[in-house]
Design a protein around this motif. Structure first.
Motif, mmCIF file in Angstrom:
data_model
loop_
_atom_site.group_PDB
_atom_site.id
_atom_site.type_symbol
_atom_site.label_atom_id
_atom_site.label_comp_id
_atom_site.label_asym_id
_atom_site.label_seq_id
_atom_site.Cartn_x
_atom_site.Cartn_y
_atom_site.Cartn_z
ATOM 1 N N VAL A 135 -11.642 -47.279 -8.395
ATOM 2 C CA VAL A 135 -12.050 -48.593 -8.898
ATOM 3 C C VAL A 135 -10.823 -49.486 -8.818
ATOM 4 C CG1 VAL A 135 -13.947 -47.831 -10.365
ATOM 5 C CG2 VAL A 135 -11.625 -47.839 -11.280
ATOM 6 N N ALA A 136 -11.015 -50.712 -8.397
ATOM 7 C CA ALA A 136 -9.900 -51.634 -8.151
ATOM 8 C C ALA A 136 -9.777 -52.627 -9.285
ATOM 9 C CB ALA A 136 -10.097 -52.364 -6.826
ATOM 10 N N GLY A 137 -8.526 -52.859 -9.738
ATOM 11 C CA GLY A 137 -8.268 -53.901 -10.710
ATOM 12 C C GLY A 137 -8.593 -55.269 -10.130
ATOM 13 N N SER A 138 -8.863 -56.226 -10.997
ATOM 14 C CA SER A 138 -9.323 -57.542 -10.545
ATOM 15 C C SER A 138 -8.306 -58.223 -9.641
ATOM 16 C CB SER A 138 -9.616 -58.427 -11.762
ATOM 17 O OG SER A 138 -8.457 -58.582 -12.567
ATOM 18 N N ASN A 139 -7.022 -58.148 -9.985
ATOM 19 C CA ASN A 139 -6.008 -58.820 -9.182
ATOM 20 C C ASN A 139 -5.831 -58.140 -7.825
ATOM 21 O OD1 ASN A 139 -3.895 -60.895 -8.959
ATOM 22 N ND2 ASN A 139 -2.485 -59.163 -8.950
ATOM 23 N N SER A 154 -17.112 -55.272 -13.105
ATOM 24 C CA SER A 154 -17.786 -56.511 -12.747
ATOM 25 C C SER A 154 -18.835 -56.255 -11.665
ATOM 26 C CB SER A 154 -16.779 -57.553 -12.248
ATOM 27 O OG SER A 154 -16.141 -57.111 -11.066
ATOM 28 N N GLU A 155 -18.613 -55.198 -10.865
ATOM 29 C CA GLU A 155 -19.589 -54.775 -9.866
ATOM 30 C C GLU A 155 -19.302 -53.345 -9.463
ATOM 31 O OE1 GLU A 155 -19.057 -56.411 -5.858
ATOM 32 O OE2 GLU A 155 -17.458 -57.655 -6.708
ATOM 33 N N GLY A 156 -20.322 -52.659 -8.928
ATOM 34 C CA GLY A 156 -20.148 -51.283 -8.495
ATOM 35 C C GLY A 156 -20.278 -50.298 -9.634
ATOM 36 N N GLU A 157 -19.615 -49.150 -9.475
ATOM 37 C CA GLU A 157 -19.674 -48.085 -10.471
ATOM 38 C C GLU A 157 -18.329 -47.378 -10.542
ATOM 39 O OE1 GLU A 157 -22.788 -45.658 -8.968
ATOM 40 O OE2 GLU A 157 -21.617 -44.880 -7.293
ATOM 41 N N LYS A 205 -13.387 -56.080 -14.217
ATOM 42 C CA LYS A 205 -13.225 -57.443 -14.722
ATOM 43 C C LYS A 205 -11.759 -57.662 -15.118
ATOM 44 C CE LYS A 205 -17.907 -57.813 -16.644
ATOM 45 N NZ LYS A 205 -18.710 -57.991 -17.886
ATOM 46 N N PRO A 206 -11.284 -58.905 -15.094
ATOM 47 C CA PRO A 206 -9.905 -59.172 -15.531
ATOM 48 C C PRO A 206 -9.698 -58.778 -16.989
ATOM 49 C CG PRO A 206 -10.808 -61.055 -14.339
ATOM 50 C CD PRO A 206 -11.950 -60.120 -14.579
ATOM 51 N N THR A 207 -8.589 -58.117 -17.259
ATOM 52 C CA THR A 207 -8.250 -57.703 -18.623
ATOM 53 C C THR A 207 -6.955 -58.329 -19.134
ATOM 54 O OG1 THR A 207 -7.004 -55.767 -17.852
ATOM 55 C CG2 THR A 207 -9.367 -55.476 -18.224
ATOM 56 N N GLY A 208 -6.154 -58.895 -18.232
ATOM 57 C CA GLY A 208 -4.855 -59.419 -18.640
ATOM 58 C C GLY A 208 -3.844 -58.328 -18.920
ATOM 59 N N THR A 209 -4.100 -57.093 -18.439
ATOM 60 C CA THR A 209 -3.201 -55.961 -18.649
ATOM 61 C C THR A 209 -2.826 -55.352 -17.309
ATOM 62 O OG1 THR A 209 -4.996 -54.341 -18.834
ATOM 63 C CG2 THR A 209 -4.343 -55.493 -20.854
ATOM 64 N N VAL A 210 -2.106 -54.219 -17.372
ATOM 65 C CA VAL A 210 -1.662 -53.555 -16.151
ATOM 66 C C VAL A 210 -2.830 -53.053 -15.311
ATOM 67 C CG1 VAL A 210 0.577 -52.858 -17.048
ATOM 68 C CG2 VAL A 210 -1.408 -51.417 -17.472
ATOM 69 N N VAL A 211 -3.984 -52.860 -15.926
ATOM 70 C CA VAL A 211 -5.151 -52.364 -15.185
ATOM 71 C C VAL A 211 -5.497 -53.301 -14.029
ATOM 72 C CG1 VAL A 211 -7.607 -51.803 -15.375
ATOM 73 C CG2 VAL A 211 -6.044 -51.149 -17.198
ATOM 74 N N ASP A 212 -5.249 -54.588 -14.194
ATOM 75 C CA ASP A 212 -5.573 -55.563 -13.147
ATOM 76 C C ASP A 212 -4.771 -55.329 -11.873
ATOM 77 O OD1 ASP A 212 -7.207 -56.688 -15.031
ATOM 78 O OD2 ASP A 212 -5.837 -58.314 -15.543
ATOM 79 N N GLN A 213 -3.643 -54.595 -11.989
ATOM 80 C CA GLN A 213 -2.752 -54.415 -10.842
ATOM 81 C C GLN A 213 -2.859 -53.030 -10.221
ATOM 82 O OE1 GLN A 213 -1.414 -57.335 -10.591
ATOM 83 N NE2 GLN A 213 -1.830 -57.983 -12.695
ATOM 84 N N LEU A 214 -3.865 -52.227 -10.608
ATOM 85 C CA LEU A 214 -3.916 -50.828 -10.188
ATOM 86 C C LEU A 214 -5.179 -50.506 -9.395
ATOM 87 C CD1 LEU A 214 -2.794 -49.155 -13.532
ATOM 88 C CD2 LEU A 214 -1.368 -49.565 -11.530
ATOM 89 N N LEU A 215 -5.060 -49.471 -8.580
ATOM 90 C CA LEU A 215 -6.199 -48.804 -7.954
ATOM 91 C C LEU A 215 -6.329 -47.453 -8.651
ATOM 92 C CD1 LEU A 215 -5.252 -49.676 -4.302
ATOM 93 C CD2 LEU A 215 -7.379 -50.391 -5.378
#
Length: 468
Positions: A140-144, A128-131, A183-193
């Motif tokens: 890269v940080a998950g959305s949540n 959603s922003e950055g690289e 961006k939000p994915t609704g998966t575990v990626v949202d909760q990870l660094l």
């Protein structure tokens, strides 16, 4: 409209009877709706997160624990495996992708996952922003994670050892830099660094490097002491060497060129040995690198049939199939859900009996009122309609209260899961199954009302009024 108002007044005129009937009815409805929503949403979340992974390879232990830790990130890992041992899987013709993952640190309770960029592609994660990260200790940080911790591109933070939130054993020497937000994915990626594997290895190899440096300094100190010792010996024999220096000067001159040549060859051999030792040390270090697990996607269904058994029987690693393990887990949860639904159905039948008893008692106590209504021109069918309205009102109010209590329970579980595991449950509107449940309750209330209203057809107006 008048009949409806009268039915409502009749219903609330006996608050204790009303409270008991509503309590039983709403309890049964809340249990059924809560269990249905919980099982559906949990099943949907689990299936969505395991979809990109056909097989997980990790250390020996519980296969369910391996799946929960490596795919869903809600448990501790079974151990580590050598990266070198997984090379044959990455090159196997049945394997489409094999992505290594490694973790062991967290930042304020959110896991830091070391992996390849392909991991993000598996879950269709976009920035959603950055690289994306390129160097070690870039994440890269998950959305949540970004939302809850207030992380922004360019922020720095220090990780803590372990998977639970803790300020102890912080890796002060290796701060992380946020390079992008997903961006939000609704998966575990949202909760990870998410970072690269080298970041995890370097963070945990630091202690070993310090240990090696101490050993190296110790060896240098020993060498220095030996040099001092030889220097003293040389000083003791200095006069003796001076005495014989003239006698041997000519002989030393004769052999000087040969000694130099011999020393050059000796140093050249030592240099070659040193380079060989460095190469061997480098290879040994690469072979000792460890990962938590390997996430495998198959090209062919044959891989799912052959590879797990081969790995479990012929290697020191363990293979687990996420689809099978999640199905087994949902089966265990399903047994509990069926038990709860059975209890809810029993309570529902008891609530129907309560409605029947309440209406039967009400009709018997109001025989005189019903007789007066007959004298005012109401027919038997209208009196029956009055009783039916009372039963339907009771069923509708009980269903609405039960549905609200069920959704309140889902909200409470969602808050707990959000805090403990980073997962959230959605508060949705009425579903088709719940509408079927409403229809069942209305039928049950109608049957109970008709059974309780049989005395209306046998009502003797004159005798009832005269007895009054």
């Amino acid at each position: 409209m008048k009949l409806g108002y009268l039915a409502f007044r009749n219903m609330v005129s006996k608050p204790l009877n009303l409270l008991l009937s509503l309590l039983l009815l709403s309890l049964s409805v809340s249990l059924v709706t809560f269990v249905l929503q919980l099982s559906q949403q949990l099943g949907g979340q689990l299936n969505k997160n395991i979809a990109p992974v056909d097989m997980v390879v990790g250390a020996k232990g519980s296969p369910l624990q391996l799946v929960l830790s490596s795919v869903l990130h809600i448990d501790v890992p079974t151990g580590n495996i050598k990266l070198k041992e997984t090379s044959m899987l990455q090159k196997h013709p049945f394997v489409q992708t094999a992505i290594p993952v490694s973790y062991g640190d967290n930042y304020k309770g959110f896991r830091i996952l070391g992996t390849e960029i392909g991991y993000l592609d598996h879950y269709n994660a976009q920035l959603s922003e950055g690289e994306l990260y390129e160097e070690s200790f870039e994440v890269v940080a998950g959305s949540n994670v970004a939302l809850r911790l207030g992380l922004k591109v360019g922020d720095n933070f220090i990780s803590s050892h372990g998977l639970a939130a803790s300020d102890s054993e912080a890796h002060d020497e290796h701060p992380y830099t946020v390079k992008g937000i997903l961006k939000p994915t609704g998966t575990v990626v949202d909760q990870l660094l998410i970072t690269n594997l080298e970041s995890i290895w370097e963070a945990h190899d630091h202690g070993e490097e310090d240990h090696h440096e101490e050993d190296h300094d110790h060896e240098e100190g020993d060498d220095h002491n030996e040099e001092g010792h030889h220097h003293e010996e040389g000083h003791d024999h200095h006069e003796e060497d001076d005495h014989h220096e003239e006698d041997h000067h000519h002989e030393e001159g004769d052999h000087h060129e040969g000694d130099d040549h011999h020393e050059e060859g000796h140093h050249h051999e030592e240099g070659d040995d040193h380079h060989e030792e460095e190469a061997e040390t480098s290879e040994e270090h690469d072979g000792e690198k460890e990962i938590t697990s390997l996430l495998v996607k198959f090209k062919s269904p044959l891989g799912m049939v052959q590879l797990p058994r081969f790995i479990n029987e012929n290697t020191s690693m363990q293979a687990a199939l996420p689809g099978f393990e999640v199905q087994r887990l949902m089966g265990l949860l399903g047994s509990g859900a069926q038990t709860i639904n059975g209890i809810a159905l029993a309570i529902l039948l008891v609530s129907g009996l309560s409605i029947f008893i309440s209406l039967l008692k009400t009709i018997r106590e109001r025989r005189q009122e019903l007789a007066l209504l007959r004298t005012y021109g109401l027919r038997t069918g209208q009196l029956l309609r009055l009783a039916l309205l009372e039963g339907i009102f009771l069923a509708l109010i009980g269903f609405v209260l039960g549905w609200l209590f069920g959704r309140l329970g889902i909200w409470g579980v969602s808050q707990y899961m959000q805090t403990s595991y980073g997962y959230t449950l959605q508060i949705t509107g009425p579903e088709i199954v719940e509408l079927y449940l409403l229809g069942l309750i209305l039928v049950l209330a109608t049957i109970a009302t008709l059974l309780a209203s049989r005395s209306i057809f046998k009502l003797n107006v004159a005798k009832t009024l005269s007895d009054a």
